[in-house]
Design a protein around this motif. Structure first.
Motif, PDB file in Angstrom:
ATOM      1  N   UNK A  10       5.399   7.707  23.199  1.00 45.64           N
ATOM      2  CA  UNK A  10       6.112   6.438  23.289  1.00 45.64           C
ATOM      3  C   UNK A  10       5.342   5.453  24.156  1.00 45.64           C
ATOM      4  N   UNK A  11       4.815   5.904  25.267  1.00 46.61           N
ATOM      5  CA  UNK A  11       4.019   5.034  26.145  1.00 46.61           C
ATOM      6  C   UNK A  11       2.776   4.533  25.418  1.00 46.61           C
ATOM      7  N   UNK A  12       2.127   5.408  24.685  1.00 41.31           N
ATOM      8  CA  UNK A  12       0.938   5.013  23.933  1.00 41.31           C
ATOM      9  C   UNK A  12       1.293   3.976  22.864  1.00 41.31           C
ATOM     10  N   UNK A  13       2.409   4.191  22.164  1.00 44.46           N
ATOM     11  CA  UNK A  13       2.845   3.236  21.156  1.00 44.46           C
ATOM     12  C   UNK A  13       3.152   1.875  21.784  1.00 44.46           C
ATOM     13  N   UNK A  14       3.812   1.886  22.922  1.00 45.21           N
ATOM     14  CA  UNK A  14       4.115   0.628  23.620  1.00 45.21           C
ATOM     15  C   UNK A  14       2.823  -0.067  24.034  1.00 45.21           C
ATOM     16  N   UNK A  15       1.872   0.687  24.543  1.00 47.77           N
ATOM     17  CA  UNK A  15       0.587   0.111  24.964  1.00 47.77           C
ATOM     18  C   UNK A  15      -0.152  -0.461  23.764  1.00 47.77           C
ATOM     19  N   UNK A  22      -1.483  -9.055  22.123  1.00 50.14           N
ATOM     20  CA  UNK A  22      -2.550  -9.824  22.781  1.00 50.14           C
ATOM     21  C   UNK A  22      -3.663 -10.186  21.797  1.00 50.14           C
ATOM     22  N   UNK A  23      -4.037  -9.257  20.942  1.00 47.08           N
ATOM     23  CA  UNK A  23      -5.097  -9.514  19.961  1.00 47.08           C
ATOM     24  C   UNK A  23      -4.668 -10.601  18.978  1.00 47.08           C
TER      25      UNK A  23
END
Length: 95
Positions: A10-15, A22-23
């Motif tokens: 979940x943290x990776x998906x949020x990041x 941003x991109x």
């Protein structure tokens, strides 16, 4: 252990999602900057054309104030005027 993996995923998906935002925003800004730069170039070209035209008009004005011959030429070309005693000759090309 599964709860920890789910949290990491979940943290990776949020990041990744935040990074993607941003991109996308960066790309939008680049497109806007390039469009504005093109507008600036076009405006500068138009300004130069107008300056050139203004120079021509100032030259015509100077000629007009210095010489009656120039005024006669303009009257003949633009207004179709003729002097007393002159005859109008229309030439038409035949195909």
């Amino acid at each position: 252990m599964r709860a920890i993996k789910k949290q990491l995923t979940l943290k990776r998906l949020i990041i990744v999602f935040i990074f993607a935002i941003f991109v996308v925003n960066y790309i939008k800004q680049e497109i806007t900057i390039r469009r504005i730069q093109e507008d600036i170039v076009n405006s500068q070209e138009e300004l130069q054309e107008l300056k050139d035209k203004n120079g021509e008009l100032e030259s015509d004005l100077k000629k007009a104030t210095e010489s009656n011959e120039y005024l006669e030429k303009l009257a003949r070309e633009r207004l179709g005027m003729i002097k007393d005693g002159e005859k109008v000759v229309n030439s038409q090309e035949q195909n």
